[in-house]
Write an enzyme that holds these catalytic residues in place. Structure first.
Site, mmCIF file in Angstrom:
data_model
loop_
_atom_site.group_PDB
_atom_site.id
_atom_site.type_symbol
_atom_site.label_atom_id
_atom_site.label_comp_id
_atom_site.label_asym_id
_atom_site.label_seq_id
_atom_site.Cartn_x
_atom_site.Cartn_y
_atom_site.Cartn_z
ATOM 1 N N HIS A 226 0.839 -1.216 0.000
ATOM 2 C CA HIS A 226 0.000 0.000 0.000
ATOM 3 C C HIS A 226 0.862 1.248 0.000
ATOM 4 C CE1 HIS A 226 1.257 -0.473 4.151
ATOM 5 N NE2 HIS A 226 1.214 0.848 4.178
ATOM 6 N N HIS B 289 5.073 6.444 -1.206
ATOM 7 C CA HIS B 289 5.845 5.233 -1.517
ATOM 8 C C HIS B 289 5.032 3.990 -1.176
ATOM 9 C CE1 HIS B 289 6.182 5.687 2.790
ATOM 10 N NE2 HIS B 289 6.311 4.366 2.825
HETATM 11 O O1 ACK Z 1 5.280 1.685 4.630
HETATM 12 P P1 ACK Z 1 4.429 2.590 5.350
HETATM 13 O O2 ACK Z 1 3.992 3.854 4.728
HETATM 14 O O3 ACK Z 1 5.022 2.900 6.795
HETATM 15 O O4 ACK Z 1 3.150 1.808 5.859
HETATM 16 C C1 ACK Z 1 3.157 1.563 7.231
HETATM 17 C C2 ACK Z 1 1.817 1.905 7.828
HETATM 18 O O5 ACK Z 1 1.943 3.215 8.367
HETATM 19 C C3 ACK Z 1 1.391 0.948 8.940
HETATM 20 O O6 ACK Z 1 2.381 0.862 9.898
HETATM 21 C C4 ACK Z 1 3.231 3.721 8.141
HETATM 22 N N1 ACK Z 1 3.651 4.420 9.359
HETATM 23 C C5 ACK Z 1 3.925 3.882 10.576
HETATM 24 N N2 ACK Z 1 4.241 4.868 11.447
HETATM 25 C C6 ACK Z 1 4.158 6.043 10.780
HETATM 26 C C7 ACK Z 1 4.371 7.400 11.124
HETATM 27 N N3 ACK Z 1 4.733 7.763 12.349
HETATM 28 N N4 ACK Z 1 4.214 8.335 10.162
HETATM 29 C C8 ACK Z 1 3.861 7.994 8.910
HETATM 30 N N5 ACK Z 1 3.642 6.721 8.519
HETATM 31 C C9 ACK Z 1 3.787 5.762 9.437
HETATM 32 C C10 ACK Z 1 4.109 2.549 7.830
#
Ligand code: ACK
Length: 224
Positions: A69, A155
């Site tokens: 995703h 991303h």
């Molecule tokens: O790969 P991603 O974008 O990085 O997808 C996962 C999703 O949320 C579920 O964990 C993203 N994620 C985790 N913590 C944060 C944060 N603090 N800020 C933005 N995205 C986050 C993670």
């Protein structure tokens, strides 16, 4: 008694439809295989292994995190700042369950993460939260981030090294994009069939795809 407010999800984002997820997993694994065999990569192998004589199997090194995703808003079940405001936007409510095409323009590989660089359309940017590009970035790096176009952090995390959280992929991507904008130009290492591979120092690699890859995806919330 007041009606209970609906709980907020862990995050919102675009989720690749399953056929696309399978295709992307296969083609990006092929890229890791290719990267692994390049002399240029082997030269910098110690940045992955800590030892210049050790080999690395990149396909094993990165653990895939599904569903694949592109996160828009990390809500953390309402604990994240701005989560409620995001969820309440009409465009967010209206978009849930709708399809879109994500355009993957590049791939990043670092000792921590493996990810796809997504280029958002103006319509998709309506779902991109204000300030999302900067979340979790150390203040010292902010000037570089602020010079990047909105949505630069978009991303798809394709894999993480052991013990690394997926949130790192967006940070690694921003770091690479800031370097690309800077004075120090990346060393173009190789023209591959897929595109141009550049080395950015400290184990950071960027493949600019010759042709963007279009991925069908559905906007939705996600909770565990
Ligand atoms: O790969 P991603 O974008 O990085 O997808 C996962 C999703 O949320 C579920 O964990 C993203 N994620 C985790 N913590 C944060 C944060 N603090 N800020 C933005 N995205 C986050 C993670």
């Amino acid at each position: 008694a007041q009606p209970k407010e609906p709980a907020l999800p862990l995050f919102y984002g675009w989720f690749l439809i399953s056929e696309v997820e399978e295709k992307i997993k296969c083609s990006t694994m092929e890229f890791l295989k290719t990267l692994d065999t390049l002399e240029a990569f082997k030269k910098h192998i110690s940045e992955f292994t800590g030892d210049a004589d050790k080999e690395v199997d990149l396909e094993q090194y990165f653990q895939t995190k599904t569903p694949l995703h592109c996160t828009t808003e990390f809500c953390d079940y309402g604990k994240a700042e701005g989560a409620k405001e995001y969820a309440e936007q009409q465009v967010v409510k209206d978009s849930c369950g709708t399809g879109t095409e994500l355009s993957v323009v590049g791939l990043i590989v670092t000792p921590r993460t493996f990810g796809a660089h997504v280029s958002l359309t103006p319509e998709q940017l309506l779902l991109w939260p204000t300030g999302a590009d900067k979340v979790g970035i150390p203040p010292a790096d902010l000037p570089g981030v602020e010079a990047l176009p909105v949505g630069s952090r978009a991303h798809v995390t394709l894999g993480c090294a052991a013990g690394v959280e997926a949130v790192q992929t967006g940070i690694d991507l921003l770091e690479i994009l800031i370097l690309q904008q800077g004075e120090e130009k990346a060393v173009t290492v190789e023209e591959l069939e897929l595109g141009t591979l550049s080395y950015m120092g400290q184990g950071r690699w960027y493949l600019a795809l010759r042709e963007p890859v279009t991925c069908d995806a559905i906007f939705s919330s996600f909770s565990e």
